[in-house]
Each structure stands twice: as C-alpha cells, then as structure tokens.
Design a protein around this motif. Structure first.
Motif, PDB file in Angstrom:
ATOM      1  N   GLY A  29      54.511   4.910  34.382  1.00  0.00           N
ATOM      2  CA  GLY A  29      53.554   5.828  34.987  1.00  0.00           C
ATOM      3  C   GLY A  29      53.180   5.490  36.415  1.00  0.00           C
ATOM      4  N   LEU A  30      53.702   4.394  36.952  1.00  0.00           N
ATOM      5  CA  LEU A  30      53.374   4.021  38.333  1.00  0.00           C
ATOM      6  C   LEU A  30      54.092   4.953  39.302  1.00  0.00           C
ATOM      7  N   PRO A  31      53.521   5.131  40.499  1.00  0.00           N
ATOM      8  CA  PRO A  31      54.205   5.950  41.509  1.00  0.00           C
ATOM      9  C   PRO A  31      55.309   5.182  42.233  1.00  0.00           C
ATOM     10  N   MET A  87      63.397  -5.016  44.766  1.00  0.00           N
ATOM     11  CA  MET A  87      62.394  -4.468  45.690  1.00  0.00           C
ATOM     12  C   MET A  87      61.737  -3.238  45.076  1.00  0.00           C
ATOM     13  N   VAL A  88      60.436  -3.120  45.315  1.00  0.00           N
ATOM     14  CA  VAL A  88      59.649  -2.013  44.755  1.00  0.00           C
ATOM     15  C   VAL A  88      59.299  -1.037  45.874  1.00  0.00           C
ATOM     16  N   PHE A  89      59.535   0.257  45.600  1.00  0.00           N
ATOM     17  CA  PHE A  89      59.310   1.322  46.586  1.00  0.00           C
ATOM     18  C   PHE A  89      58.576   2.496  45.932  1.00  0.00           C
ATOM     19  N   ALA A 146      68.476   1.085  33.628  1.00  0.00           N
ATOM     20  CA  ALA A 146      67.183   0.414  33.468  1.00  0.00           C
ATOM     21  C   ALA A 146      67.457  -0.796  32.601  1.00  0.00           C
ATOM     22  N   ALA A 147      67.018  -1.979  33.054  1.00  0.00           N
ATOM     23  CA  ALA A 147      67.317  -3.180  32.257  1.00  0.00           C
ATOM     24  C   ALA A 147      66.263  -4.251  32.461  1.00  0.00           C
ATOM     25  N   PRO A 148      65.457  -4.501  31.421  1.00  0.00           N
ATOM     26  CA  PRO A 148      64.616  -5.695  31.427  1.00  0.00           C
ATOM     27  C   PRO A 148      65.456  -6.865  30.916  1.00  0.00           C
ATOM     28  N   LEU A 165      55.853 -10.179  44.333  1.00  0.00           N
ATOM     29  CA  LEU A 165      55.167 -10.009  43.044  1.00  0.00           C
ATOM     30  C   LEU A 165      55.609 -11.059  42.023  1.00  0.00           C
ATOM     31  N   ARG A 166      56.838 -11.536  42.174  1.00  0.00           N
ATOM     32  CA  ARG A 166      57.340 -12.534  41.231  1.00  0.00           C
ATOM     33  C   ARG A 166      58.280 -13.481  41.974  1.00  0.00           C
ATOM     34  N   LYS A 167      58.022 -14.776  41.850  1.00  0.00           N
ATOM     35  CA  LYS A 167      58.975 -15.758  42.360  1.00  0.00           C
ATOM     36  C   LYS A 167      60.168 -15.770  41.434  1.00  0.00           C
ATOM     37  N   PHE A 209      53.226  -0.360  29.086  1.00  0.00           N
ATOM     38  CA  PHE A 209      52.620  -0.466  30.423  1.00  0.00           C
ATOM     39  C   PHE A 209      53.433  -1.371  31.350  1.00  0.00           C
ATOM     40  N   ASP A 210      54.518  -1.952  30.834  1.00  0.00           N
ATOM     41  CA  ASP A 210      55.305  -2.898  31.633  1.00  0.00           C
ATOM     42  C   ASP A 210      56.588  -2.217  32.129  1.00  0.00           C
ATOM     43  N   PRO A 211      56.646  -1.872  33.435  1.00  0.00           N
ATOM     44  CA  PRO A 211      57.757  -1.054  33.938  1.00  0.00           C
ATOM     45  C   PRO A 211      59.087  -1.814  34.040  1.00  0.00           C
ATOM     46  N   GLU A 244      73.719 -12.060  37.370  1.00  0.00           N
ATOM     47  CA  GLU A 244      73.710 -13.438  37.864  1.00  0.00           C
ATOM     48  C   GLU A 244      72.393 -14.142  37.550  1.00  0.00           C
ATOM     49  N   THR A 245      71.335 -13.355  37.285  1.00  0.00           N
ATOM     50  CA  THR A 245      70.034 -13.987  37.019  1.00  0.00           C
ATOM     51  C   THR A 245      69.887 -14.305  35.536  1.00  0.00           C
ATOM     52  N   VAL A 246      69.720 -13.270  34.714  1.00  0.00           N
ATOM     53  CA  VAL A 246      69.613 -13.408  33.260  1.00  0.00           C
ATOM     54  C   VAL A 246      70.302 -12.179  32.659  1.00  0.00           C
ATOM     55  N   THR A 273      63.723 -12.442  42.198  1.00  0.00           N
ATOM     56  CA  THR A 273      62.476 -12.449  42.970  1.00  0.00           C
ATOM     57  C   THR A 273      62.116 -10.990  43.265  1.00  0.00           C
ATOM     58  N   ILE A 274      60.844 -10.625  43.070  1.00  0.00           N
ATOM     59  CA  ILE A 274      60.427  -9.231  43.293  1.00  0.00           C
ATOM     60  C   ILE A 274      59.537  -9.133  44.527  1.00  0.00           C
ATOM     61  N   VAL A 275      59.929  -8.249  45.455  1.00  0.00           N
ATOM     62  CA  VAL A 275      59.126  -7.981  46.651  1.00  0.00           C
ATOM     63  C   VAL A 275      58.727  -6.515  46.627  1.00  0.00           C
ATOM     64  N   VAL A 306      63.839  -1.713  42.157  1.00  0.00           N
ATOM     65  CA  VAL A 306      65.293  -1.509  42.223  1.00  0.00           C
ATOM     66  C   VAL A 306      65.984  -2.819  42.570  1.00  0.00           C
ATOM     67  N   ARG A 307      67.149  -3.020  41.963  1.00  0.00           N
ATOM     68  CA  ARG A 307      67.893  -4.235  42.281  1.00  0.00           C
ATOM     69  C   ARG A 307      69.384  -3.974  42.180  1.00  0.00           C
ATOM     70  N   MET A 308      70.164  -4.643  43.027  1.00  0.00           N
ATOM     71  CA  MET A 308      71.614  -4.597  42.945  1.00  0.00           C
ATOM     72  C   MET A 308      72.114  -5.971  42.524  1.00  0.00           C
ATOM     73  N   PRO A 362      51.351  -5.086  36.481  1.00  0.00           N
ATOM     74  CA  PRO A 362      52.114  -5.122  35.235  1.00  0.00           C
ATOM     75  C   PRO A 362      53.121  -6.265  35.217  1.00  0.00           C
ATOM     76  N   GLY A 363      53.293  -6.846  34.073  1.00  0.00           N
ATOM     77  CA  GLY A 363      54.331  -7.850  33.909  1.00  0.00           C
ATOM     78  C   GLY A 363      54.006  -9.173  34.556  1.00  0.00           C
ATOM     79  N   MET A 364      52.832  -9.267  35.156  1.00  0.00           N
ATOM     80  CA  MET A 364      52.504 -10.506  35.840  1.00  0.00           C
ATOM     81  C   MET A 364      51.550 -11.317  34.961  1.00  0.00           C
ATOM     82  N   LEU A 365      51.696 -11.163  33.665  1.00  0.00           N
ATOM     83  CA  LEU A 365      50.825 -11.874  32.744  1.00  0.00           C
ATOM     84  C   LEU A 365      51.009 -13.374  32.908  1.00  0.00           C
TER      85      LEU A 365
HETATM   86  O1  TXA Z   1      66.607 -10.685  37.192  1.00  0.00           O
HETATM   87  C1  TXA Z   1      65.986  -9.724  36.754  1.00  0.00           C
HETATM   88  O2  TXA Z   1      65.144  -9.115  37.412  1.00  0.00           O
HETATM   89  C2  TXA Z   1      66.308  -9.294  35.311  1.00  0.00           C
HETATM   90  C3  TXA Z   1      67.750  -8.780  35.280  1.00  0.00           C
HETATM   91  C4  TXA Z   1      68.133  -8.238  33.926  1.00  0.00           C
HETATM   92  O3  TXA Z   1      67.931  -7.834  36.288  1.00  0.00           O
HETATM   93  N1  TXA Z   1      65.389  -8.306  34.862  1.00  0.00           N
HETATM   94  C5  TXA Z   1      64.098  -8.607  34.563  1.00  0.00           C
HETATM   95  O4  TXA Z   1      63.406  -7.532  34.060  1.00  0.00           O
HETATM   96  O5  TXA Z   1      63.626  -9.705  34.688  1.00  0.00           O
HETATM   97  P1  TXA Z   1      62.005  -7.667  33.336  1.00  0.00           P
HETATM   98  O6  TXA Z   1      61.733  -6.297  32.831  1.00  0.00           O
HETATM   99  O7  TXA Z   1      62.037  -8.752  32.353  1.00  0.00           O
HETATM  100  O8  TXA Z   1      61.008  -7.966  34.498  1.00  0.00           O
HETATM  101  C6  TXA Z   1      60.764  -6.949  35.451  1.00  0.00           C
HETATM  102  C7  TXA Z   1      59.454  -7.169  36.144  1.00  0.00           C
HETATM  103  C8  TXA Z   1      58.275  -6.964  35.230  1.00  0.00           C
HETATM  104  O9  TXA Z   1      57.373  -8.025  35.428  1.00  0.00           O
HETATM  105  C9  TXA Z   1      57.679  -5.656  35.723  1.00  0.00           C
HETATM  106  O10 TXA Z   1      56.295  -5.590  35.533  1.00  0.00           O
HETATM  107  C10 TXA Z   1      58.037  -5.668  37.188  1.00  0.00           C
HETATM  108  O11 TXA Z   1      59.348  -6.202  37.187  1.00  0.00           O
HETATM  109  N2  TXA Z   1      58.092  -4.309  37.717  1.00  0.00           N
HETATM  110  C11 TXA Z   1      58.965  -3.332  37.403  1.00  0.00           C
HETATM  111  N3  TXA Z   1      58.666  -2.193  38.055  1.00  0.00           N
HETATM  112  C12 TXA Z   1      57.583  -2.446  38.811  1.00  0.00           C
HETATM  113  C13 TXA Z   1      56.787  -1.665  39.714  1.00  0.00           C
HETATM  114  N4  TXA Z   1      57.040  -0.385  39.953  1.00  0.00           N
HETATM  115  N5  TXA Z   1      55.728  -2.281  40.299  1.00  0.00           N
HETATM  116  C14 TXA Z   1      55.453  -3.581  40.056  1.00  0.00           C
HETATM  117  N6  TXA Z   1      56.168  -4.367  39.218  1.00  0.00           N
HETATM  118  C15 TXA Z   1      57.218  -3.803  38.601  1.00  0.00           C
END
Ligand code: TXA
Ligand code: MG
Length: 316
Positions: A106-108, A91-93, A132-134, A186-188, A53-55, A26-28, A174-176, A112-114, A217-220
C-alpha cells in the motif's frame, strides 16, 4: 516436494503459470513470483507467513525497465545504478500505478533491484514481467544462502527451486530510499555503506530500525532470529560445557576448538558474510542451549553483519 534443478526455462514456465519459484541471487535466495500478478504475489505472503504490511522488492534485469515502474529517477540514483547494478543494492522510488499495491504493502513507493547472479539475470531475461521476491525463508527467520536451506523450510510449498549454488555475498541487499525527504539507507547489507558514500561523493542518512514504527516496514529490530536463544558476547576462553556455541571472528580467535565457530580466521569480512547465515542455521540445528556471538569491527560489511547479529539477539 519441490524439484531442485538448474533449468531456467522450467523456472520461467512455472513463473509464467503464476506459480512460485525459489531463485538464486548473489545475496540470498529469493521466493519469486510474477510481480504484476496479484494472486501469485498473495501466494508469496502465504507461503512465507509474511505480514502483508511488509512490502516486496521488484527484481529487474535491465535498469531501463525502471521507467516502467517508477516515476522519478534522481541523478544520485542513476549514479548508484551505474556503479552497482547488477549487484547487492536495492533502491526505493515513488511507484507507478502498474505496480500492484500488494507488492508495496500500500505504500506509494516501490523497492527495485537488479541482481547480479547470472542465473537470476538469465531467468529475468526470459520473462516479460519483473519478479517480486523476498528472501525465501519463513518470516523472521535467517535468510537462505543455499538451495538446500530453501528446500528444508519451504520445499513442500513450492514446485521448483532453481539451484545457483551457495550465494556469493550471503547478506541481503543494502536498501537506499529515494522516496524519503533526503536519500536514506533503510537497511545495511551486502554493499558496504562506504562504497555508496564514495560513489555519491558524500554521506547520506542511515535509518535505525525499531519495533514500534509500522511506517518503517521490515525494519523490525527482531529479525533474522534462530530458534535457539542467541545473544551478543565474547569468547573468554574454553568453556567446559558443550551447551554453548560461540560465533567469533578473526585471527585472535580459535579456529579448531570445539563449539567455537570462526566466521573468518583471516578477518575477511566478505568471507564472514558468506558464512554467516549457513553457520547460524547449522548451530540452530545442533543441540546447543545458547549461541553467543561476538560483534565484528563496525566497518565495511562488518556493520551489516553486526546489524544481523544484533537483530538475531533482540528479544522484541
Ligand atoms: O538481497 C535481497 O534484497 C533479497 C534478495 C532475494 O533480492 N531480498 C530480500 O527481500 O531481502 P526481503 O523481502 O526479505 O526484504 C526486503 C526489505 C523489507 O525489509 C521491506 O520492508 C523493504 O525491503 N522494502 C520493500 N519495499 C519497500 C518500500 N517501498 N519502502 C521501504 N522499504 C521497503
Ligand atoms: Mg527477508
């Protein structure tokens, strides 16, 4: 060239064979692989040209699966899962050992997302592993919100694109994080902060991003960038040249003027979010020398849209 289709069984077969499949959420659109298969995950990084380095985010279909992949589920996370899953919330755990280090860079901890897209859920239910899906774009570029966007950039690198139509939300989740000292956004993204704060009954910390902190990571700061020079600014009335495109919002802005693109003439943030990435791609492929984007009101999804606009405009 990738085949584009709606066959979840076929998508599942490719994934079980260790191959990559682009999937609708539903997002991308995501570039998915078996998260427990290190070779398949390595291929995600290769196809996206993504730095290791981008998880990556782990996608699951049942939140009870969480116990398999994470060590602790704080009460506040349970509140958010109940309120917003399936949906545009990650959500990150702290992670369990079963999650490969390549997935988490390599992060501890593990994200996770549904997802709520019915096709993504059907697919996940056919699999006995998480995905796993970016986002399914080359690293640093605008995320894809249609199967055609994916095909254009990654079509020659993957066997199958599962077509679930245009994404309903249009912004990444949105990432919490619950792996930080205090819960932190972490991300709006596609779930408004206000909704999260309301569900929790309190505000939580919101991290700002930077270019210099690899620990975030990923917060460039520079991300989501089109190739045509992109800057923030206002539309100040008709521009005689056709070299500039204007990205605007709301009823006070033109709707039919050439080179002016209104994300939502009725000032609907959800509509603007849905349109944003498709219009950014469209403008990037037209012959403009510059794209000028106007910020939205900093509330609801407007804050996430502004985050993308600022990062697209950031030059390192
Ligand atoms: O809506 C979304 O989240 C989409 C769809 C496909 O689910 N996915 C997505 O993935 O946007 P990506 O890889 O483009 O962005 C994931 C972000 C990255 O900025 C990454 O650094 C962060 O999540 N991330 C992943 N695991 C992390 C962790 N353990 N700690 C902190 N940030 C993390
Ligand atoms: Mg991405």
């Amino acid at each position: 060239m990738a085949i584009i289709g709606t066959d979840t069984a076929r998508a599942a077969a490719h994934l079980k064979a260790g191959e990559l499949v682009a999937i609708p959420t539903e997002t991308v659109y995501g570039l998915a692989a078996n998260a427990l298969d290190v070779a398949a995950v390595a291929n995600i990084f290769a196809v996206k040209a993504r730095p290791s380095f981008d998880p990556l985010i782990l996608h699951i279909a049942d939140w009870r699966d969480l116990a398999t992949y994470v060590t602790a589920l704080p009460p506040q996370a349970l509140v958010l899962a109940t309120a917003f899953w399936p949906g545009p919330l990650t959500m990150v755990f702290p992670k369990r050992e079963i999650v490969p280090d390549l997935v988490t860079a390599g992060l501890p901890s593990v994200a996770v997302r549904m997802p709520s897209h019915p096709m993504a859920l059907t697919l996940l239910q056919e699999l006995d592993f998480p995905l796993a899906a970016p986002s399914a774009n080359p690293f640093g570029y605008v995320s894809p919100t249609t199967a055609a966007h994916v095909a254009k950039q990654l079509g020659d690198k993957i066997p199958y694109i599962l077509d679930g139509g245009p994404c309903e939300v249009g912004l990444e989740s949105t990432i919490v994080s619950f792996a930080t000292a205090v819960p932190t956004v972490l991300r709006k993204g596609g779930l408004a902060l206000e909704a999260i704060f309301e569900a929790l009954g309190q505000e939580i910390a919101v991290q700002t991003h930077s270019n210099s902190k690899p620990s975030a990571p990923g917060m460039l700061a520079q991300h989501y960038a089109p190739e045509v020079p992109f800057r923030l600014g206002s539309y100040l009335g008709r521009d005689a040249s056709s070299a500039k495109a204007y990205l605007v919002f709301g009823p006070d802005m033109p709707t039919t003027e050439p080179h002016v693109y209104n994300l939502s003439p009725k000032a609907d943030m959800a509509e603007a979010a849905r349109n944003l990435f498709a219009i950014m791609r469209q403008l990037d492929q037209a012959n403009y020398q510059e794209i000028v984007a106007q910020l939205l009101p900093e509330q609801g999804l407007g804050a996430a849209i502004n985050d993308r606009l600022r990062r697209a405009a950031s030059r390192g």
